[in-house]
Design an enzyme around this catalytic site. Structure first.
Site, mmCIF file in Angstrom:
data_model
loop_
_atom_site.group_PDB
_atom_site.id
_atom_site.type_symbol
_atom_site.label_atom_id
_atom_site.label_comp_id
_atom_site.label_asym_id
_atom_site.label_seq_id
_atom_site.Cartn_x
_atom_site.Cartn_y
_atom_site.Cartn_z
ATOM 1 N N SER A 147 -6.116 -9.277 -37.886
ATOM 2 C CA SER A 147 -6.109 -9.807 -36.531
ATOM 3 C C SER A 147 -4.750 -10.449 -36.262
ATOM 4 O O SER A 147 -3.729 -9.957 -36.758
ATOM 5 C CB SER A 147 -7.268 -10.799 -36.350
ATOM 6 N N HIS A 178 -7.865 -6.126 -34.806
ATOM 7 C CA HIS A 178 -8.380 -6.691 -33.561
ATOM 8 C C HIS A 178 -7.338 -6.556 -32.459
ATOM 9 O O HIS A 178 -6.201 -7.016 -32.600
ATOM 10 C CB HIS A 178 -8.710 -8.170 -33.745
ATOM 11 N N ASP A 212 -14.215 -12.465 -39.669
ATOM 12 C CA ASP A 212 -14.398 -11.020 -39.772
ATOM 13 C C ASP A 212 -13.746 -10.479 -41.039
ATOM 14 O O ASP A 212 -12.631 -10.864 -41.396
ATOM 15 C CB ASP A 212 -13.805 -10.321 -38.552
#
Length: 333
Positions: free
Chosen positions: A152, A178, A267
């Site tokens: 991310s 992401h 995540d």
């Protein structure tokens, strides 16, 4: 028109001593007289990586908002001293938040600046290689090593640098980065140019093959079903889901490697644990080296035995693992 556009305001440029000359040699366009605000017209015309900074928290946020509404590309925010990488600074398109004093700031920006112009005529086709760059040498058959990566904010440059140093022969990379859906085609094209790996946008089912990196189309999760990759509707607030991708990869057992890079939230932690339980290897970016350490910290809490390494050491560790897999079991076993 230049093939690369990097937009720096005066603060951002001052935070990176010597970057001006490096970018010029790279053929990039550097604009530095914005009086604190990037030019929307320039950003629309040169669809490259925007690098923006600001002297205070409110000024930085305004610059990020203006830049990300105008440029169809990832944006790097340079954080002024004392400004933490808070979640409110991660607007659409903001993929990296760089502290002004970071020792590797020039390398990170130059890597992000290695982008082609994106146009409708050159829009990538799902399931096909993204760029016209020479494809890497690839083996045949199923890849011996499949690396599933959750990443991310702050992980994009680590991902590209890792793949650039990692031999692609005999392995495939499955990427859950992401990102807002509209930026995914640009990201896939940029990743191929920056890493040298053939990058495939997955929409319809695609056979898994060595020598390629795979990214799901925008707004979808990337799944591995046996030897086929497909995109599926998103399953969580993290899009694409790193947990879901790593959990799919865990079915490959010892052939799977899981890697969690910089990012906010948790995540990837559950998926990395599944890979470890199934006999695969678990790696994390060392949290102290992450722009946002939450994701690797969460992964290490869930899987304490995971190997945590700084970005510069990841490629060597993954190469050594792949070499062992290619060698197979010792004779007589």
């Amino acid at each position: 028109m230049t093939s690369v556009a990097v937009v720096l305001d005066d603060y951002a440029l001052a935070a990176v001593p010597g970057l001006d000359g490096e970018l010029a040699r790279a053929g990039a366009l550097v604009m530095r007289a914005f009086q604190g605000t990037p030019s929307p017209h320039l950003l629309r015309r040169y669809r490259g990586a925007a690098v923006v900074g600001g002297p205070d928290r409110a000024g930085l946020l305004a610059r990020l908002e203006r830049a990300t509404t105008s440029v169809a590309a990832p944006v790097i925010g340079i954080l002024p001293p004392g400004v933490p990488a808070g979640p409110e600074l991660r607007g659409p398109g903001v993929v990296d938040l760089v502290p002004a004093g970071a020792p590797d700031i020039a390398a990170r920006i130059l890597l992000m600046a290695n982008v082609p112009v994106v146009s409708a005529a050159r829009a990538p086709r799902p399931g096909a290689g993204i760029a016209a760059a020479p494809a890497p040498v690839r083996g045949s058959g199923a890849p011996a090593d499949v690396i599933a990566i959750a990443s991310s904010t702050g992980g994009v440059w680590v991902l590209a640098a890792l793949l650039r140093e990692l031999p692609c022969r005999g392995r495939a990379a499955l990427v859950a980065q992401h990102m807002e859906a509209e930026f995914v085609p640009f990201f896939a094209e940029w990743l191929e140019g920056a890493s040298g790996w053939r990058t495939v946008l997955v929409d319809a089912p695609v056979p898994l093959a060595p020598g390629a990196a795979y990214v799901a189309v925008g707004g979808r999760d990337l799944l591995l079903d046996g030897s086929v990759l497909r995109a599926a509707p998103s399953s969580s607030r993290f899009v694409p889901s790193g947990d879901r991708l790593l959990a799919c990869a865990s079915r490959l057992g010892a052939r799977a490697t899981g890697l969690v890079l910089s990012g906010m939230g948790t995540d990837g932690a559950a998926g990395l644990a599944e890979i470890a339980r199934a006999g695969g290897d678990a790696f994390c970016q060392a949290p102290a080296t992450a722009v946002v350490p939450s994701m690797p910290e969460s992964a290490l809490r869930r899987t304490p035995a995971a190997v945590a390494l700084p970005p510069a050491a990841l490629a060597a560790a993954l190469t050594a693992r792949g070499t062992a897999l290619h060698a197979g079991p010792p004779a007589g076993t």
